[in-house]
Design an enzyme around this catalytic site. Structure first.
Site, short mmCIF file in Angstrom:
data_model
loop_
_atom_site.label_atom_id
_atom_site.label_comp_id
_atom_site.label_asym_id
_atom_site.label_seq_id
_atom_site.Cartn_x
_atom_site.Cartn_y
_atom_site.Cartn_z
N HIS A 12 0.86 -1.22 0.09
CA HIS A 12 -0.10 -0.05 0.22
C HIS A 12 0.83 1.26 -0.03
CE1 HIS A 12 0.38 1.60 4.25
NE2 HIS A 12 0.77 0.45 4.45
N CYS A 13 0.32 2.26 -0.62
CA CYS A 13 1.12 3.62 -0.48
C CYS A 13 0.17 4.67 0.32
CB CYS A 13 1.04 4.16 -1.96
SG CYS A 13 -0.59 4.42 -2.84
#
Length: 539
Positions: A28-29
């Site tokens: 995830h960012c």
């Protein structure tokens, strides 16, 4: 209770992406859950977009589900836990047999309803809806993605992958640095200020090590060896070493030097793996990798990278000091086209270098104005198309995320497929960028202590060379200019008369309820790919 909510979101997502067996990677960012998909046909796009927690989906090198800042960091661990749990539990054959494939309907199921049309007109002549715009946006994205799959752009994407995992630490340390500066200026809590300074500066003093580690990991080397050669750069003892007639200083070359050193280490390591016998590999390969790369770094890369980093900082300062308004106009206006071309990723090392040198990057607030132009343009489209309930519904749901700097739903769901509104939105970004750049030229630098956030989400990270209140006001006024110019340019020049007439021909009752109101038939329809609210980074 929050854990239950996040677990429920994860549980709703997993079957819609084909289950645990269809996933090759999970990450995830700032705003997105990024998934490696094995069989794309098993992903149920429309069902995903219809989930209340999903702000949008984006297809790139990974399948990206936009959950928003904060939420994605909480949902991802729950999602990973469910995936691990599913892989450890053997599937139930009875359940699998009873579950229809997303691409097939059960026997006897009623056929899908035909597309809505106006007064018996064929589907091809129906009013343009959000679904059609989303399809056009997706097609544009696919074409652009294929064009961006060049060696140079793929390399830039891999460079970006090195820095994306560092963004949470940059944000956290940046906010602490801002709090520390505020307490220092107010003369409050003097015993706490040194502790906050240590927290804010500790990560930045060692960021080269993290860059080296991530670089080796991204390019197929041993991550810890990449970190080891990068650590040479920040070692205090380098002051006793002379290169090119000058004594080195700790941190000279910064993230650029660490990037170059780790790339070299990967190549040295790979050559050693090929040449060194297996019996000696565990001893010889790491030793030669650190020795050869360390010597090249100390007697070449640190000096060269230091000169390049200094040139970047000097160039950015000169550009904004002498041509700030024009530079802001160009950067703010062209940033979204750069994103579409995949060239924006080259800016990430530049941002990090400026933060390392000055404590903030002066480029990010200017580039953030591009998102402001998109928001202004979307509001104008909303007002210009009062009868197109579908497109208005898309805009209404995507605007909150747009204000927070997440622009994909507005770009790919509204402005880009419509064509001219994308250009007028860029004009808004250019105006906002010119405004912020002008103040830089006048001596009021506006910067950001981290990369990733944009729009309103950037306010906690804003920093400059003037009092904080002044810097915040300049940034806020820049956003306002971007909103206003994007709105006016789109309102007056965003559509031809014929195009506006076509888009305003409602597919249902012209006096029907707002799509978000109770009882509206459009409100229950699944959102198109980027119709729900979904920039650093971001990003």
């Amino acid at each position: 209770m929050p854990e239950d909510k996040n677990r429920a979101i994860a549980a709703a997502l997993l079957p819609l992406v084909g289950g645990a067996g269809n996933l090759t990677s999970i990450a995830h960012c700032m705003t997105r859950l990024r998934l490696g998909i094995q069989d794309r046909s098993l992903v149920q796009d429309e069902a995903l977009k219809a989930l209340p927690a999903v702000m949008g989906v984006v297809e790139d090198d990974t399948y990206q589900i936009v959950l928003g800042p904060g939420a994605v960091a909480r949902v991802t661990p729950e999602f990973e836990h469910l995936v691990a749990q599913s892989r450890d539990t053997p599937p139930d054959p009875a359940t699998e047999a009873a579950t229809p494939s997303p691409s097939t309907a059960p026997a006897g199921a009623p056929p899908a309803p035909p597309p809505r049309t106006t007064a018996g007109a064929p589907a091809s002549d129906a009013t343009t809806t959000a679904d059609e715009l989303a399809a056009q946006g997706a097609a544009l994205k696919v074409r652009q993605k294929s064009r961006n799959a060049t060696p140079g752009k793929l390399f830039l994407r891999r460079i970006a992958n090195i820095f994306v995992p560092l963004i949470p630490a940059l944000i956290g340390c940046g906010i602490i640095a801002g709090l520390n500066g505020l307490l220092t200026n107010l003369g409050q809590l003097p015993s706490v200020v040194p502790a906050l300074a240590a927290m804010a500066s500790g990560f930045m003093s060692l960021i080269a090590v993290f860059v080296g580690y991530n670089t080796a990991k991204e390019f197929g080397g041993t991550p810890i060896l990449g970190g080891a050669v990068a650590a040479v750069i920040v070692f205090p003892g380098v002051t006793h070493i002379t290169a090119f007639g000058q004594h080195l200083s700790p941190g000279q070359g910064g993230v650029l030097g660490a990037l170059a050193a780790a790339l070299l280490a990967v190549q040295v390591e790979k050559r050693c793996r090929q040449a060194v016998p297996e019996a000696l590999d565990v001893l010889v390969t790491p030793t030669l990798t650190v020795l050869v790369t360390g010597l090249v770094t100390l007697f070449g890369l640190m000096y060269v990278a230091g000169e390049v980093a200094t040139a970047i900082g000097t160039g950015a300062n000169w550009l904004l000091a002498h041509g700030g308004a024009f530079a802001g106009l160009v950067l703010g206006g062209l940033f979204l086209p750069l994103v579409m071309l995949g060239l924006h990723q080259a800016l990430i090392p530049l941002h990090t270098t400026l933060i390392e040198q000055r404590g903030y990057t002066v480029l990010l607030p200017i580039l953030a104005m591009a998102g402001a132009g998109q928001v202004g343009a979307a509001i104008a489209v909303y007002l210009r198309l009062p009868r197109n309930r579908s497109i208005r519904g898309t805009i209404k749901s995507a605007l909150p995320a747009g204000f927070l700097g997440v622009g994909e739903p507005l770009i790919y769901g509204v402005s880009l497929p419509l064509g001219r509104p994308f250009i007028t939105a860029c004009l808004g970004g250019a105006a906002g960028g010119a405004f912020v750049g002008l103040f830089n030229q006048l001596g009021d630098a506006v910067g950001s202590t981290a990369i990733g956030p944009s729009g309103w989400a950037l306010f906690p990270l804003v920093k400059g060379n003037q009092p904080l209140a002044t810097t915040l006001i300049v940034y806020a006024l820049g956003l306002a200019v971007g909103y206003l110019v994007g709105f006016l340019a789109t309102f007056f020049f965003g559509f031809s008369k014929q195009r506006r007439t076509e888009l305003n021909a409602d597919t249902g009752s012209t006096d029907g309820p707002d799509p978000g109101a109770p009882g509206s038939t459009d409100a229950a329809a699944p959102a198109p790919e980027t119709s729900r609210p979904a920039t650093a980074g971001r990003t």
